[in-house]
Design a protein around this motif. Structure first.
Motif, PDB file in Angstrom:
ATOM      1  N   LEU A 252       0.993  -1.260   0.185  1.00  4.75           N
ATOM      2  CA  LEU A 252      -0.138   0.367   0.025  1.00  4.75           C
ATOM      3  C   LEU A 252       0.871   0.994  -0.753  1.00  4.75           C
ATOM      4  CD1 LEU A 252      -2.741   1.519   0.276  1.00  4.75           C
ATOM      5  CD2 LEU A 252      -2.517   0.906   2.712  1.00  4.75           C
ATOM      6  N   GLU A 253       2.117   1.380   0.420  1.00  8.23           N
ATOM      7  CA  GLU A 253       3.103   1.832   1.161  1.00  8.23           C
ATOM      8  C   GLU A 253       3.537   2.980  -0.273  1.00  8.23           C
ATOM      9  OE1 GLU A 253       5.006   2.167   3.977  1.00  8.23           O
ATOM     10  OE2 GLU A 253       5.961   3.779   3.974  1.00  8.23           O
ATOM     11  N   ARG A 254       3.623   2.001  -1.225  1.00  6.40           N
ATOM     12  CA  ARG A 254       4.501   1.744  -2.606  1.00  6.40           C
ATOM     13  C   ARG A 254       3.205   2.965  -3.500  1.00  6.40           C
ATOM     14  NH1 ARG A 254       5.878  -3.634  -4.608  1.00  6.40           N
ATOM     15  NH2 ARG A 254       6.546  -3.989  -2.256  1.00  6.40           N
ATOM     16  N   ARG A 255       2.228   2.252  -3.559  1.00  6.32           N
ATOM     17  CA  ARG A 255       1.157   2.800  -4.011  1.00  6.32           C
ATOM     18  C   ARG A 255       0.520   4.148  -4.546  1.00  6.32           C
ATOM     19  NH1 ARG A 255      -3.857  -0.945  -5.615  1.00  6.32           N
ATOM     20  NH2 ARG A 255      -5.009   0.591  -6.868  1.00  6.32           N
ATOM     21  N   LEU A 256       1.000   4.223  -2.409  1.00 10.27           N
ATOM     22  CA  LEU A 256       0.667   5.633  -2.045  1.00 10.27           C
ATOM     23  C   LEU A 256       1.228   6.892  -2.637  1.00 10.27           C
ATOM     24  CD1 LEU A 256      -0.373   5.366   1.431  1.00 10.27           C
ATOM     25  CD2 LEU A 256      -1.586   6.019  -0.213  1.00 10.27           C
ATOM     26  N   SER A 257       3.216   6.547  -2.334  1.00 17.16           N
ATOM     27  CA  SER A 257       4.396   6.771  -3.395  1.00 17.16           C
ATOM     28  C   SER A 257       4.325   7.202  -4.340  1.00 17.16           C
ATOM     29  CB  SER A 257       5.221   5.917  -2.313  1.00 17.16           C
ATOM     30  OG  SER A 257       5.795   5.140  -3.342  1.00 17.16           O
ATOM     31  N   ASP A 258       3.241   5.850  -5.300  1.00 18.16           N
ATOM     32  CA  ASP A 258       3.428   6.675  -6.474  1.00 18.16           C
ATOM     33  C   ASP A 258       2.559   8.177  -7.530  1.00 18.16           C
ATOM     34  OD1 ASP A 258       4.770   4.203  -7.058  1.00 18.16           O
ATOM     35  OD2 ASP A 258       3.327   3.195  -7.686  1.00 18.16           O
ATOM     36  N   GLY A 259       2.699   8.382  -5.601  1.00 14.52           N
ATOM     37  CA  GLY A 259       1.920  10.096  -6.253  1.00 14.52           C
ATOM     38  C   GLY A 259       0.168   9.647  -7.348  1.00 14.52           C
TER      39      GLY A 259
ATOM     40  N   GLU B  34      -9.906  -3.556  16.123  1.00 16.67           N
ATOM     41  CA  GLU B  34      -8.661  -4.334  15.479  1.00 16.67           C
ATOM     42  C   GLU B  34      -9.362  -3.128  13.920  1.00 16.67           C
ATOM     43  OE1 GLU B  34     -10.672  -6.185  16.427  1.00 16.67           O
ATOM     44  OE2 GLU B  34      -9.044  -7.924  18.367  1.00 16.67           O
ATOM     45  N   GLY B  35      -9.777  -3.336  13.672  1.00 16.82           N
ATOM     46  CA  GLY B  35     -10.217  -2.346  12.603  1.00 16.82           C
ATOM     47  C   GLY B  35      -9.780  -0.861  12.699  1.00 16.82           C
ATOM     48  N   GLU B  36     -11.153  -0.013  13.516  1.00 14.28           N
ATOM     49  CA  GLU B  36     -10.498   1.206  13.779  1.00 14.28           C
ATOM     50  C   GLU B  36      -9.309   1.065  13.971  1.00 14.28           C
ATOM     51  OE1 GLU B  36     -12.498   3.576  13.815  1.00 14.28           O
ATOM     52  OE2 GLU B  36     -14.610   2.387  13.974  1.00 14.28           O
ATOM     53  N   ALA B  37      -8.139   0.879  14.887  1.00 12.40           N
ATOM     54  CA  ALA B  37      -6.438   0.763  14.832  1.00 12.40           C
ATOM     55  C   ALA B  37      -5.615   0.540  13.377  1.00 12.40           C
ATOM     56  CB  ALA B  37      -6.625  -0.506  15.989  1.00 12.40           C
ATOM     57  N   THR B  38      -6.490  -0.520  12.753  1.00 12.23           N
ATOM     58  CA  THR B  38      -5.849  -0.464  11.672  1.00 12.23           C
ATOM     59  C   THR B  38      -6.281   1.313  11.056  1.00 12.23           C
ATOM     60  OG1 THR B  38      -6.256  -3.260  11.174  1.00 12.23           O
ATOM     61  CG2 THR B  38      -5.715  -2.232   9.351  1.00 12.23           C
ATOM     62  N   ALA B  39      -7.363   1.187  10.660  1.00 16.98           N
ATOM     63  CA  ALA B  39      -7.402   2.352   9.770  1.00 16.98           C
ATOM     64  C   ALA B  39      -7.278   3.693  10.479  1.00 16.98           C
ATOM     65  CB  ALA B  39      -9.284   2.730  10.450  1.00 16.98           C
TER      66      ALA B  39
ATOM     67  N   LEU C  36      -0.358   6.833   7.659  1.00 18.03           N
ATOM     68  CA  LEU C  36       0.896   6.780   6.307  1.00 18.03           C
ATOM     69  C   LEU C  36       0.231   7.330   5.847  1.00 18.03           C
ATOM     70  CD1 LEU C  36       2.091   4.105   6.513  1.00 18.03           C
ATOM     71  CD2 LEU C  36       0.773   2.889   4.851  1.00 18.03           C
ATOM     72  N   CYS C  37      -1.072   7.938   5.528  1.00 16.74           N
ATOM     73  CA  CYS C  37      -1.632   8.916   4.143  1.00 16.74           C
ATOM     74  C   CYS C  37      -1.176   9.767   4.352  1.00 16.74           C
ATOM     75  CB  CYS C  37      -2.732   8.314   4.402  1.00 16.74           C
ATOM     76  SG  CYS C  37      -3.820   6.781   3.572  1.00 16.74           S
ATOM     77  N   GLN C  38      -1.120  10.655   5.336  1.00 16.74           N
ATOM     78  CA  GLN C  38      -0.364  11.861   6.171  1.00 16.74           C
ATOM     79  C   GLN C  38       0.788  12.335   5.184  1.00 16.74           C
ATOM     80  OE1 GLN C  38      -0.849  12.349  10.195  1.00 16.74           O
ATOM     81  NE2 GLN C  38      -2.856  13.540   9.931  1.00 16.74           N
ATOM     82  N   LYS C  39       1.533  11.059   6.108  1.00 14.89           N
ATOM     83  CA  LYS C  39       2.965  10.773   5.037  1.00 14.89           C
ATOM     84  C   LYS C  39       3.272  11.296   3.619  1.00 14.89           C
ATOM     85  CE  LYS C  39       7.004   7.795   5.534  1.00 14.89           C
ATOM     86  NZ  LYS C  39       7.032   6.270   5.903  1.00 14.89           N
TER      87      LYS C  39
ATOM     88  N   ALA D 260      -7.271  11.446   3.935  1.00 19.67           N
ATOM     89  CA  ALA D 260      -7.581   9.890   4.335  1.00 19.67           C
ATOM     90  C   ALA D 260      -9.387  10.017   4.331  1.00 19.67           C
ATOM     91  CB  ALA D 260      -6.483   9.570   5.172  1.00 19.67           C
ATOM     92  N   SER D 261     -10.052   9.667   4.303  1.00 21.78           N
ATOM     93  CA  SER D 261     -11.309   9.397   5.075  1.00 21.78           C
ATOM     94  C   SER D 261     -11.773   8.277   5.318  1.00 21.78           C
ATOM     95  CB  SER D 261     -12.738   9.842   3.574  1.00 21.78           C
ATOM     96  OG  SER D 261     -12.687   8.690   2.828  1.00 21.78           O
ATOM     97  N   ARG D 262     -12.749   8.260   6.391  1.00 18.14           N
ATOM     98  CA  ARG D 262     -13.422   7.202   6.946  1.00 18.14           C
ATOM     99  C   ARG D 262     -15.102   7.483   6.798  1.00 18.14           C
ATOM    100  NH1 ARG D 262     -13.452   2.580   8.597  1.00 18.14           N
ATOM    101  NH2 ARG D 262     -13.159   2.000  10.807  1.00 18.14           N
ATOM    102  N   ILE D 263     -15.294   5.800   6.449  1.00 19.97           N
ATOM    103  CA  ILE D 263     -16.450   5.938   5.845  1.00 19.97           C
ATOM    104  C   ILE D 263     -17.701   6.047   6.970  1.00 19.97           C
ATOM    105  CG2 ILE D 263     -16.349   3.828   4.579  1.00 19.97           C
ATOM    106  CD1 ILE D 263     -16.826   1.964   6.629  1.00 19.97           C
ATOM    107  N   ALA D 264     -18.615   6.700   6.492  1.00 17.94           N
ATOM    108  CA  ALA D 264     -19.332   6.812   8.288  1.00 17.94           C
ATOM    109  C   ALA D 264     -19.995   5.370   8.788  1.00 17.94           C
ATOM    110  CB  ALA D 264     -20.753   7.275   7.666  1.00 17.94           C
TER     111      ALA D 264
END
Lengths: 200, 200
Positions: free
Chosen positions: A128-135, A149-154, A160-163, A168-172
């Motif tokens: 995922l990080e590689r895909r984010l860094s591709d721009g 666990e799901g919240e922690a992962t999110a 990672l997205c901030q970096k 990054a958005s979270r579903i409602a």
């Protein structure tokens, strides 16, 4: 007296199924041998084939037989700069069934669970990080399950997205459509209140 | 989006397992692919082999790989004129573990259940009748389960034994050893009273 070798082996092998103990394994083996040999053979072949043939999509990590899955290969997807992160391939199916989302997916195949030895690399966050860094991604929609666990992962992925300066958005979270207020748990109700929208 | 062909086939094939619906099948398939591919391959091979290799003993109908099982081949069994009729191969294991019974077995692989289309021939009573008519059996011990179907099956076989002048007996019903009187059901208690023995 002992059960025959092949039969004991089958019973032992059946125990790899989740939630199947020695007694259930025995019952399943006897059921297949007595009542459904054709189904048993079919299952044997399907298992052998699936374990050999099915791999992971190199782009989104979902299960597929080719190097890249049909969704990732589809260049007609309209919002190819939108990436939805889900925990399992079934989540992709559920979202696709709504027919409303036209972006791409990233399948974690689980969630962060350090106690079980499942860290960022086990759920493919390096990919995922590689895909984010591709721009090539403008927004990451975090659609992991609303569990601890799901919240922690999110949360982890949002950092990672901030970096990489990706939104990054979270579903409602809130009341499910058709649900009844008095049957819904407190956490959901709290989310429904805190996420309220002004009627315009 | 659809799941890949091989994966859908595997999920469909898993539904032949007793008590496994579409959702459980999906969960099992994903579990094996994600966490236990080796176990899955092993299970595939075991199933394929078992369904081909395992047949029924021609004498007692239990599962075995040879034409006749090791118990029936064992000419050293002391009471070879004693035949114990049970419903399943696991019952044989349970009785053999006591180490007290030295006769032979006959495994019905089920019980009479006309509504499910399981009649006398489906549970091998034709094979049993042939053994009774040979005149090599002095007594048939009916050890089917103490359920309605088990009792009906025992009754049916006892009538078959009468026809060939073979003594038929039913295993005793009563209090299990170590059981507590107030926790036992009424039928068992009734059996325990009606089957009482004088203390000598």
């Amino acid at each position: 007296m002992q059960l025959s070798g092949t039969l004991s082996q089958l019973i032992e092998a059946l125990r790899c199924l989740p939630g199947i103990g020695p007694k259930s394994a025995q019952r399943i083996a006897f059921h297949l041998l007595e009542r459904d040999r054709e189904g048993g053979s079919q299952l044997g072949q399907s298992l052998t084939k699936a374990m050999q043939v099915i791999g992971h999509c190199q782009t989104c990590r979902t299960f597929c037989e080719e190097p890249e899955c049909s969704l990732c290969q589809n260049i007609k997807r309209q919002d190819s700069r939108l990436l939805c992160v889900v925990e399992s391939p079934t989540d992709v199916l559920a979202i696709e069934q709504t027919g409303q989302y036209t972006g791409l997916y990233f399948v974690l195949m689980g969630h962060l669970s350090p106690l079980d030895g499942i860290g960022p690399n086990e759920i493919g966050l390096d990919v995922l990080e590689r895909r984010l860094s591709d721009g090539n991604i403008d927004e990451v929609i975090l659609a992991t399950n609303p569990t601890v666990e799901g919240e922690a992962t999110a949360h982890f992925i949002s950092e990672l997205c901030q970096k990489y300066d990706v939104l990054a958005s979270r579903i409602a979270h809130g009341m499910p459509v058709g649900g009844e207020l008095d049957l819904v748990d407190g956490m959901t109700l709290m989310h429904a209140f805190s996420g309220r929208k002004a009627i315009t």
